[in-house]
Design a protein around this motif. Sequence first.
Motif, PDB file in Angstrom:
ATOM      1  N   ASP A  98       0.833  -1.202   0.000  1.00 20.20           N
ATOM      2  CA  ASP A  98       0.000   0.000   0.000  1.00 20.20           C
ATOM      3  C   ASP A  98       0.870   1.255   0.000  1.00 20.20           C
ATOM      4  O   ASP A  98       0.595   2.221  -0.726  1.00 20.20           O
ATOM      5  CB  ASP A  98      -0.943   0.013   1.207  1.00 20.20           C
ATOM      6  CG  ASP A  98      -2.030  -1.049   1.126  1.00 20.20           C
ATOM      7  OD1 ASP A  98      -2.220  -1.655   0.042  1.00 20.20           O
ATOM      8  OD2 ASP A  98      -2.679  -1.295   2.169  1.00 20.20           O
ATOM      9  N   ASN A  99       1.927   1.251   0.794  1.00 18.24           N
ATOM     10  CA  ASN A  99       2.839   2.390   0.855  1.00 18.24           C
ATOM     11  C   ASN A  99       3.530   2.585  -0.502  1.00 18.24           C
ATOM     12  O   ASN A  99       3.645   3.713  -0.985  1.00 18.24           O
ATOM     13  CB  ASN A  99       3.864   2.168   1.968  1.00 18.24           C
ATOM     14  CG  ASN A  99       4.710   3.393   2.214  1.00 18.24           C
ATOM     15  OD1 ASN A  99       4.320   4.508   1.902  1.00 18.24           O
ATOM     16  ND2 ASN A  99       5.874   3.181   2.790  1.00 18.24           N
ATOM     17  N   ALA A 100       3.978   1.493  -1.111  1.00 15.32           N
ATOM     18  CA  ALA A 100       4.619   1.595  -2.416  1.00 15.32           C
ATOM     19  C   ALA A 100       3.631   2.118  -3.463  1.00 15.32           C
ATOM     20  O   ALA A 100       3.985   2.944  -4.314  1.00 15.32           O
ATOM     21  CB  ALA A 100       5.177   0.234  -2.837  1.00 15.32           C
ATOM     22  N   GLU A 101       2.392   1.659  -3.389  1.00 12.63           N
ATOM     23  CA  GLU A 101       1.360   2.118  -4.327  1.00 12.63           C
ATOM     24  C   GLU A 101       1.100   3.617  -4.157  1.00 12.63           C
ATOM     25  O   GLU A 101       0.960   4.340  -5.148  1.00 12.63           O
ATOM     26  CB  GLU A 101       0.069   1.316  -4.115  1.00 12.63           C
ATOM     27  CG  GLU A 101      -1.003   1.580  -5.133  1.00 12.63           C
ATOM     28  CD  GLU A 101      -0.669   1.066  -6.524  1.00 12.63           C
ATOM     29  OE1 GLU A 101      -1.005   1.748  -7.503  1.00 12.63           O
ATOM     30  OE2 GLU A 101      -0.080  -0.018  -6.627  1.00 12.63           O
ATOM     31  N   GLU A 102       1.066   4.093  -2.912  1.00 12.74           N
ATOM     32  CA  GLU A 102       0.880   5.523  -2.657  1.00 12.74           C
ATOM     33  C   GLU A 102       2.038   6.328  -3.235  1.00 12.74           C
ATOM     34  O   GLU A 102       1.836   7.390  -3.839  1.00 12.74           O
ATOM     35  CB  GLU A 102       0.757   5.788  -1.157  1.00 12.74           C
ATOM     36  CG  GLU A 102      -0.534   5.313  -0.547  1.00 12.74           C
ATOM     37  CD  GLU A 102      -0.537   5.425   0.972  1.00 12.74           C
ATOM     38  OE1 GLU A 102       0.318   6.164   1.529  1.00 12.74           O
ATOM     39  OE2 GLU A 102      -1.377   4.771   1.605  1.00 12.74           O
ATOM     40  N   ASN A 103       3.253   5.836  -3.055  1.00  8.15           N
ATOM     41  CA  ASN A 103       4.420   6.515  -3.593  1.00  8.15           C
ATOM     42  C   ASN A 103       4.411   6.505  -5.113  1.00  8.15           C
ATOM     43  O   ASN A 103       4.795   7.487  -5.748  1.00  8.15           O
ATOM     44  CB  ASN A 103       5.709   5.888  -3.051  1.00  8.15           C
ATOM     45  CG  ASN A 103       6.055   6.415  -1.687  1.00  8.15           C
ATOM     46  OD1 ASN A 103       6.695   7.447  -1.566  1.00  8.15           O
ATOM     47  ND2 ASN A 103       5.612   5.717  -0.651  1.00  8.15           N
ATOM     48  N   LEU A 104       3.970   5.425  -5.705  1.00  5.88           N
ATOM     49  CA  LEU A 104       3.873   5.351  -7.158  1.00  5.88           C
ATOM     50  C   LEU A 104       2.851   6.355  -7.680  1.00  5.88           C
ATOM     51  O   LEU A 104       3.095   7.053  -8.675  1.00  5.88           O
ATOM     52  CB  LEU A 104       3.509   3.928  -7.594  1.00  5.88           C
ATOM     53  CG  LEU A 104       3.358   3.684  -9.085  1.00  5.88           C
ATOM     54  CD1 LEU A 104       4.643   4.043  -9.836  1.00  5.88           C
ATOM     55  CD2 LEU A 104       2.972   2.227  -9.337  1.00  5.88           C
ATOM     56  N   ALA A 105       1.717   6.452  -7.003  1.00  7.15           N
ATOM     57  CA  ALA A 105       0.694   7.413  -7.413  1.00  7.15           C
ATOM     58  C   ALA A 105       1.230   8.843  -7.319  1.00  7.15           C
ATOM     59  O   ALA A 105       1.006   9.663  -8.219  1.00  7.15           O
ATOM     60  CB  ALA A 105      -0.562   7.245  -6.557  1.00  7.15           C
ATOM     61  N   ALA A 106       1.959   9.144  -6.237  1.00  3.93           N
ATOM     62  CA  ALA A 106       2.549  10.476  -6.094  1.00  3.93           C
ATOM     63  C   ALA A 106       3.570  10.730  -7.197  1.00  3.93           C
ATOM     64  O   ALA A 106       3.628  11.831  -7.762  1.00  3.93           O
ATOM     65  CB  ALA A 106       3.200  10.608  -4.720  1.00  3.93           C
ATOM     66  N   CYS A 107       4.350   9.735  -7.521  1.00  6.73           N
ATOM     67  CA  CYS A 107       5.348   9.859  -8.581  1.00  6.73           C
ATOM     68  C   CYS A 107       4.661  10.136  -9.918  1.00  6.73           C
ATOM     69  O   CYS A 107       5.094  11.004 -10.681  1.00  6.73           O
ATOM     70  CB  CYS A 107       6.186   8.585  -8.646  1.00  6.73           C
ATOM     71  SG  CYS A 107       7.543   8.660  -9.823  1.00  6.73           S
ATOM     72  N   ARG A 108       3.595   9.420 -10.179  1.00  7.98           N
ATOM     73  CA  ARG A 108       2.848   9.636 -11.428  1.00  7.98           C
ATOM     74  C   ARG A 108       2.253  11.043 -11.483  1.00  7.98           C
ATOM     75  O   ARG A 108       2.072  11.593 -12.557  1.00  7.98           O
ATOM     76  CB  ARG A 108       1.748   8.589 -11.565  1.00  7.98           C
ATOM     77  CG  ARG A 108       2.275   7.214 -11.923  1.00  7.98           C
ATOM     78  CD  ARG A 108       1.158   6.212 -12.084  1.00  7.98           C
ATOM     79  NE  ARG A 108       1.697   4.922 -12.508  1.00  7.98           N
ATOM     80  CZ  ARG A 108       1.214   3.756 -12.113  1.00  7.98           C
ATOM     81  NH1 ARG A 108       0.163   3.707 -11.306  1.00  7.98           N
ATOM     82  NH2 ARG A 108       1.763   2.633 -12.537  1.00  7.98           N
ATOM     83  N   ALA A 109       1.957  11.601 -10.309  1.00  4.60           N
ATOM     84  CA  ALA A 109       1.397  12.948 -10.239  1.00  4.60           C
ATOM     85  C   ALA A 109       2.479  14.015 -10.250  1.00  4.60           C
ATOM     86  O   ALA A 109       2.190  15.209 -10.122  1.00  4.60           O
ATOM     87  CB  ALA A 109       0.531  13.075  -8.986  1.00  4.60           C
TER      88      ALA A 109
END
Length: 126
Positions: A103-114
């Motif tokens: 979940d933490n990695a997914e949140e970081n990925l979403a932030a990176c995509r943004a």
Amino acid sequence: MKIGEVARAAAVSVDTVRFYERRGVLPAADRRPSGYREFPPSAADRIRSAKALQDLGFTLDEVVDVLRAHDTGDATCESERWRLEAVVARLDERIAALQRVRDNAEENLAACRAGCCRLLGDGGRR
């Protein structure tokens, strides 16, 4: 049976047989006058049982305990069920921990995509 025969029959390496003997999965083998280990034919079955228990999630120490309980002749499904329940509980804890990491990695990925990479710790706007 010689150690190589046991290893082939159990589909493991000779080093694994030695390791299992040292750790108590296998009883200490008798020795021939030449010094070679002499295992009973049941040694390969015991190794396969140990591997199956490890595949279920038992630690090696737990495998040794399970096999010792079996060796006494007093082990039943009912008396030993707690061991498997403990393994399932431990696996559930590991799954939950991995889910938190994911979940933490997914949140970081979403932030990176943004456009806001959190991996660098400086806001990541580059």
